[in-house]
Design a protein around this motif. Structure first.
Motif, PDB file in Angstrom:
ATOM      1  N   LEU A  19       0.830  -1.209   0.000  1.00 47.47           N
ATOM      2  CA  LEU A  19       0.000   0.000   0.000  1.00 47.47           C
ATOM      3  C   LEU A  19       0.864   1.258   0.000  1.00 47.47           C
ATOM      4  O   LEU A  19       0.618   2.194  -0.771  1.00 47.47           O
ATOM      5  N   CYS A  20       1.876   1.303   0.848  1.00 42.58           N
ATOM      6  CA  CYS A  20       2.748   2.478   0.900  1.00 42.58           C
ATOM      7  C   CYS A  20       3.497   2.659  -0.414  1.00 42.58           C
ATOM      8  O   CYS A  20       3.628   3.779  -0.919  1.00 42.58           O
ATOM      9  N   ASN A  21       3.965   1.555  -0.994  1.00 46.03           N
ATOM     10  CA  ASN A  21       4.644   1.623  -2.277  1.00 46.03           C
ATOM     11  C   ASN A  21       3.701   2.138  -3.364  1.00 46.03           C
ATOM     12  O   ASN A  21       4.078   2.973  -4.194  1.00 46.03           O
ATOM     13  N   HIS A  22       2.468   1.660  -3.342  1.00 43.73           N
ATOM     14  CA  HIS A  22       1.466   2.100  -4.315  1.00 43.73           C
ATOM     15  C   HIS A  22       1.149   3.594  -4.150  1.00 43.73           C
ATOM     16  O   HIS A  22       1.072   4.328  -5.132  1.00 43.73           O
ATOM     17  N   LEU A  23       0.978   4.038  -2.908  1.00 45.59           N
ATOM     18  CA  LEU A  23       0.686   5.457  -2.670  1.00 45.59           C
ATOM     19  C   LEU A  23       1.837   6.348  -3.131  1.00 45.59           C
ATOM     20  O   LEU A  23       1.617   7.420  -3.704  1.00 45.59           O
ATOM     21  N   SER A  27       1.673   9.112  -6.169  1.00 41.78           N
ATOM     22  CA  SER A  27       2.104  10.484  -5.927  1.00 41.78           C
ATOM     23  C   SER A  27       3.165  10.927  -6.930  1.00 41.78           C
ATOM     24  O   SER A  27       3.134  12.045  -7.421  1.00 41.78           O
ATOM     25  N   LEU A  28       4.095  10.033  -7.229  1.00 44.95           N
ATOM     26  CA  LEU A  28       5.200  10.379  -8.134  1.00 44.95           C
ATOM     27  C   LEU A  28       4.784  10.403  -9.604  1.00 44.95           C
ATOM     28  O   LEU A  28       5.520  10.923 -10.437  1.00 44.95           O
ATOM     29  N   THR A  29       3.620   9.841  -9.920  1.00 46.12           N
ATOM     30  CA  THR A  29       3.166   9.838 -11.309  1.00 46.12           C
ATOM     31  C   THR A  29       2.008  10.801 -11.532  1.00 46.12           C
ATOM     32  O   THR A  29       1.136  10.552 -12.344  1.00 46.12           O
ATOM     33  N   GLY A  30       1.996  11.892 -10.799  1.00 45.75           N
ATOM     34  CA  GLY A  30       1.018  12.934 -11.038  1.00 45.75           C
ATOM     35  C   GLY A  30      -0.121  12.991 -10.036  1.00 45.75           C
ATOM     36  O   GLY A  30      -0.982  13.856 -10.137  1.00 45.75           O
ATOM     37  N   GLY A  31      -0.135  12.096  -9.072  1.00 46.46           N
ATOM     38  CA  GLY A  31      -1.180  12.119  -8.053  1.00 46.46           C
ATOM     39  C   GLY A  31      -0.903  13.181  -7.005  1.00 46.46           C
ATOM     40  O   GLY A  31       0.061  13.952  -7.114  1.00 46.46           O
ATOM     41  N   PRO A  32      -1.727  13.232  -5.989  1.00 53.34           N
ATOM     42  CA  PRO A  32      -1.528  14.220  -4.927  1.00 53.34           C
ATOM     43  C   PRO A  32      -0.172  14.036  -4.240  1.00 53.34           C
ATOM     44  O   PRO A  32       0.205  12.933  -3.867  1.00 53.34           O
ATOM     45  N   ALA A  33       0.545  15.126  -4.080  1.00 52.42           N
ATOM     46  CA  ALA A  33       1.896  15.077  -3.509  1.00 52.42           C
ATOM     47  C   ALA A  33       1.898  14.654  -2.042  1.00 52.42           C
ATOM     48  O   ALA A  33       2.867  14.068  -1.573  1.00 52.42           O
ATOM     49  N   PHE A  34       0.816  14.928  -1.322  1.00 54.47           N
ATOM     50  CA  PHE A  34       0.791  14.589   0.098  1.00 54.47           C
ATOM     51  C   PHE A  34       0.831  13.079   0.315  1.00 54.47           C
ATOM     52  O   PHE A  34       1.218  12.614   1.384  1.00 54.47           O
ATOM     53  N   LEU A  35       0.442  12.276  -0.689  1.00 54.84           N
ATOM     54  CA  LEU A  35       0.471  10.821  -0.538  1.00 54.84           C
ATOM     55  C   LEU A  35       1.885  10.309  -0.307  1.00 54.84           C
ATOM     56  O   LEU A  35       2.103   9.395   0.489  1.00 54.84           O
ATOM     57  N   LEU A  36       2.848  10.905  -0.995  1.00 56.58           N
ATOM     58  CA  LEU A  36       4.246  10.509  -0.814  1.00 56.58           C
ATOM     59  C   LEU A  36       4.686  10.798   0.613  1.00 56.58           C
ATOM     60  O   LEU A  36       5.262   9.943   1.283  1.00 56.58           O
TER      61      LEU A  36
END
Length: 161
Positions: A19-23, A27-36
């Protein structure tokens, strides 16, 4: 605690690592930056609390330490064997994304602290040997935290009697 529950709960660090790897990937592929940031900073404390909790639950049960350790740490053994096979014996072109992921996910939540333990000895280069060492240390940390929780549970069980 029932055996089937322990077997299922033993999968939590791997699922948490996935899950953490997926989040982080989202985040790194254009999703919300806070997920990283969320995944990076919460994964280790959550894994620590979970391992201590699971160890304490097992310590308060009637099962012995070797049985509990084996029932809860078997995914670490399997994942490390998969990791070694995929990264040491399989070429980059032939490596399976699924098997290499399964080899890394259980170590993921505590990889950051393990990385910090290996880094001073890595020299100027970080490669497969250093990553393997950090992965092994991460899995050992899971077992150590479980063991501390088990000891805590046994101690509180004996003082309650």
């Amino acid at each position: 605690m029932k055996t089937w529950k322990l077997l299922l709960l033993s999968l939590v660090p791997g699922l948490w690592g996935w899950l953490c790897n997926h989040l982080m990937a989202v985040s790194l592929t254009g999703g919300p930056a806070f997920l990283l940031t969320l995944a990076f900073y919460i994964q280790a404390p959550a894994a620590i609390v979970f391992c201590l909790w699971l160890g304490r639950r097992c310590g308060r049960s009637g099962l012995g330490y070797p049985a509990c350790l084996l029932l809860t740490q078997w995914p670490s053994l399997v994942s490390f064997a998969l990791y070694v096979w995929q990264f040491w014996f399989v070429t980059d072109e032939a490596r399976s994304l699924l098997l290499s992921g399964l080899g890394q996910y259980p170590a993921g939540p505590l990889f950051s602290p393990a990385f910090r333990l290996v880094w001073p000895f890595a020299g100027s280069d970080w490669g497969t040997p250093e990553t393997t060492a950090a992965t092994a240390i991460s899995l050992v940390l899971l077992a150590v935290l479980f063991s501390l929780g088990f000891w805590w549970g046994r101690r509180s069980r004996s003082s309650a009697s």
